[in-house]
Design a protein around this motif. Structure first.
Motif, PDB file in Angstrom:
ATOM      1  N   ALA A  83       0.829  -1.300   0.108  1.00 28.43           N
ATOM      2  CA  ALA A  83       0.054   0.029   0.104  1.00 28.43           C
ATOM      3  C   ALA A  83       0.978   1.325  -0.037  1.00 28.43           C
ATOM      4  CB  ALA A  83      -0.959  -0.083   1.306  1.00 28.43           C
ATOM      5  N   PRO A  84       1.910   1.483   0.807  1.00 30.04           N
ATOM      6  CA  PRO A  84       2.633   2.760   0.766  1.00 30.04           C
ATOM      7  C   PRO A  84       3.442   2.812  -0.309  1.00 30.04           C
ATOM      8  CG  PRO A  84       3.335   1.301   2.835  1.00 30.04           C
ATOM      9  CD  PRO A  84       2.241   0.700   2.033  1.00 30.04           C
ATOM     10  N   LEU A  85       3.440   1.879  -1.356  1.00 30.27           N
ATOM     11  CA  LEU A  85       4.235   2.185  -2.779  1.00 30.27           C
ATOM     12  C   LEU A  85       3.359   2.333  -3.654  1.00 30.27           C
ATOM     13  CD1 LEU A  85       6.751  -0.624  -1.747  1.00 30.27           C
ATOM     14  CD2 LEU A  85       7.269   1.785  -2.123  1.00 30.27           C
ATOM     15  N   ALA A  86       1.864   2.725  -3.646  1.00 31.87           N
ATOM     16  CA  ALA A  86       1.115   2.885  -4.543  1.00 31.87           C
ATOM     17  C   ALA A  86       1.720   4.551  -5.110  1.00 31.87           C
ATOM     18  CB  ALA A  86      -0.166   3.326  -4.061  1.00 31.87           C
ATOM     19  N   ALA A  87       1.836   4.762  -6.323  1.00 33.25           N
ATOM     20  CA  ALA A  87       2.364   5.954  -7.049  1.00 33.25           C
ATOM     21  C   ALA A  87       1.669   7.178  -6.319  1.00 33.25           C
ATOM     22  CB  ALA A  87       2.297   5.974  -8.188  1.00 33.25           C
ATOM     23  N   ASN A  88       0.479   7.203  -6.052  1.00 34.69           N
ATOM     24  CA  ASN A  88       0.054   8.686  -5.518  1.00 34.69           C
ATOM     25  C   ASN A  88       0.208   8.768  -4.072  1.00 34.69           C
ATOM     26  OD1 ASN A  88      -1.582   6.669  -4.146  1.00 34.69           O
ATOM     27  ND2 ASN A  88      -3.413   7.502  -4.909  1.00 34.69           N
ATOM     28  N   LEU A  89       0.602   7.778  -3.333  1.00 33.45           N
ATOM     29  CA  LEU A  89       0.794   7.965  -1.963  1.00 33.45           C
ATOM     30  C   LEU A  89       2.486   8.378  -1.866  1.00 33.45           C
ATOM     31  CD1 LEU A  89       0.635   8.212   1.073  1.00 33.45           C
ATOM     32  CD2 LEU A  89       0.749   6.074   1.193  1.00 33.45           C
ATOM     33  N   PHE A  90       3.053   7.852  -2.958  1.00 31.34           N
ATOM     34  CA  PHE A  90       4.575   7.785  -2.681  1.00 31.34           C
ATOM     35  C   PHE A  90       5.128   9.331  -3.349  1.00 31.34           C
ATOM     36  CE2 PHE A  90       8.773   7.502  -4.827  1.00 31.34           C
ATOM     37  CZ  PHE A  90       9.393   6.582  -3.904  1.00 31.34           C
ATOM     38  N   LEU A  91       4.146   9.752  -4.381  1.00 31.60           N
ATOM     39  CA  LEU A  91       4.482  11.010  -4.900  1.00 31.60           C
ATOM     40  C   LEU A  91       3.980  12.079  -3.944  1.00 31.60           C
ATOM     41  CD1 LEU A  91       3.547  10.879  -8.577  1.00 31.60           C
ATOM     42  CD2 LEU A  91       5.726  11.154  -7.471  1.00 31.60           C
ATOM     43  N   HIS A  92       2.979  11.791  -3.054  1.00 32.95           N
ATOM     44  CA  HIS A  92       2.278  12.719  -1.863  1.00 32.95           C
ATOM     45  C   HIS A  92       3.663  12.953  -1.060  1.00 32.95           C
ATOM     46  CE1 HIS A  92      -0.017  15.047   0.755  1.00 32.95           C
ATOM     47  NE2 HIS A  92       0.351  13.786   1.866  1.00 32.95           N
ATOM     48  N   GLN A  93       4.172  11.738  -0.608  1.00 32.77           N
ATOM     49  CA  GLN A  93       4.939  11.743   0.573  1.00 32.77           C
ATOM     50  C   GLN A  93       6.335  12.576  -0.106  1.00 32.77           C
ATOM     51  OE1 GLN A  93       5.294   7.595   1.569  1.00 32.77           O
ATOM     52  NE2 GLN A  93       3.987   7.875   3.264  1.00 32.77           N
ATOM     53  N   ARG A  94       6.876  12.141  -1.137  1.00 31.50           N
ATOM     54  CA  ARG A  94       8.235  12.940  -1.522  1.00 31.50           C
ATOM     55  C   ARG A  94       8.051  14.330  -2.242  1.00 31.50           C
ATOM     56  NH1 ARG A  94      12.381  12.203  -1.932  1.00 31.50           N
ATOM     57  NH2 ARG A  94      13.215  11.933  -3.728  1.00 31.50           N
ATOM     58  N   THR A 135       5.104  16.491  -1.729  1.00 26.08           N
ATOM     59  CA  THR A 135       4.202  17.357  -0.710  1.00 26.08           C
ATOM     60  C   THR A 135       4.716  17.503   0.639  1.00 26.08           C
ATOM     61  OG1 THR A 135       1.927  16.669  -2.047  1.00 26.08           O
ATOM     62  CG2 THR A 135       1.839  17.829   0.391  1.00 26.08           C
ATOM     63  N   ARG A 136       5.071  16.216   1.087  1.00 29.98           N
ATOM     64  CA  ARG A 136       5.651  16.238   2.443  1.00 29.98           C
ATOM     65  C   ARG A 136       7.242  16.303   2.597  1.00 29.98           C
ATOM     66  NH1 ARG A 136       1.920  11.838   5.460  1.00 29.98           N
ATOM     67  NH2 ARG A 136      -0.001  13.274   5.607  1.00 29.98           N
ATOM     68  N   GLY A 137       7.830  16.244   1.346  1.00 30.99           N
ATOM     69  CA  GLY A 137       9.219  16.452   1.361  1.00 30.99           C
ATOM     70  C   GLY A 137       9.960  15.392   2.014  1.00 30.99           C
ATOM     71  N   MET A 138       9.550  14.071   2.185  1.00 32.99           N
ATOM     72  CA  MET A 138      10.115  12.849   2.547  1.00 32.99           C
ATOM     73  C   MET A 138      11.194  12.425   1.472  1.00 32.99           C
ATOM     74  SD  MET A 138       7.270  10.728   4.172  1.00 32.99           S
ATOM     75  CE  MET A 138       6.124  11.127   5.395  1.00 32.99           C
ATOM     76  N   SER A 139      12.490  11.956   2.191  1.00 34.48           N
ATOM     77  CA  SER A 139      13.481  11.665   1.309  1.00 34.48           C
ATOM     78  C   SER A 139      13.155  10.201   1.115  1.00 34.48           C
ATOM     79  CB  SER A 139      14.824  11.829   2.066  1.00 34.48           C
ATOM     80  OG  SER A 139      14.859  10.939   3.307  1.00 34.48           O
TER      81      SER A 139
END
Length: 197
Positions: A163-174, A176-180
């Motif tokens: 689930a965390p590797l769905a592209a929409n969540l992954f892009l949001h984290q990278r 919008t949230r600026g996660m490395s």
């Protein structure tokens, strides 16, 4: 002597056609990485690959099919790595090590083509779950999890890890949230340990 076709295998390519295909896919991947899939035209891909635009159209038909071919090309490499490659991603390592290596490699694979994967997973919204690679990832995780925790609901846990590797969540984290990427991998490690520990 002519080689006979094998049932179920695509017909063999001529050497020049295979060479052109690789050049086109490499050029398309580079252009997409630089400017995103929406900004790339068939003409630009042809120019970058050093082939005629007719060659690109004959080979791929349209831009959407070319984009999916770029995804598929990278996907084949990834699948070969975790199914037949060296450990810890490939066979031969302990299940926990393979699980961690798989999640990290899938995060890297998602990072490389996140925009393309988002496009592929979004039309229709449930497309991610109909696609063959999701089923393969799921089966692979079920197998690994079954070796680590034979008593667990491995089908559910495999979905939870993917689930965390769905592209929409992954892009949001990278974006919008600026996660490395390292932070995402650390989160996947923590999630996996929480599920299997």
């Amino acid at each position: 002597m002519r080689e006979l076709p094998v049932v179920g295998r695509p017909p063999a390519e001529r050497a020049d056609a295979a060479h052109n295909r690789r050049r086109i896919l490499r050029a398309a991947a580079d252009l997409i990485a630089d400017r995103g899939p929406e900004a790339v035209s068939m003409d630009e891909v042809a120019r970058a690959a050093g082939v005629g635009v007719g060659t690109v159209y004959r080979r791929f038909g349209d831009r959407a099919r070319l984009v999916f071919a770029v995804i598929d090309d990278r996907e084949r490499e990834f699948q070969a790595a975790f199914l037949q490659g060296p450990p810890p991603l490939g066979p031969g390592a302990a299940p926990r090590d393979r699980l961690r290596a798989f999640l990290h490699a899938l995060a890297d694979r998602t990072e490389e083509q996140a925009d393309l994967l988002l496009m592929a997973e979004s039309d229709p919204p449930e497309a991610r779950f109909r696609e063959g690679s999701y089923h393969l990832y799921h089966r692979h995780l079920v197998m690994l999890l079954g070796r680590i925790r034979p008593d667990a609901d491995t089908a559910y846990l495999a979905d939870a890890l993917l689930a965390p590797l769905a592209a929409n969540l992954f892009l949001h984290q990278r974006r919008t949230r600026g996660m490395s990427l390292d932070r995402i991998k650390a989160g996947l490690d923590a999630l996996a340990e929480g599920l299997i520990g």
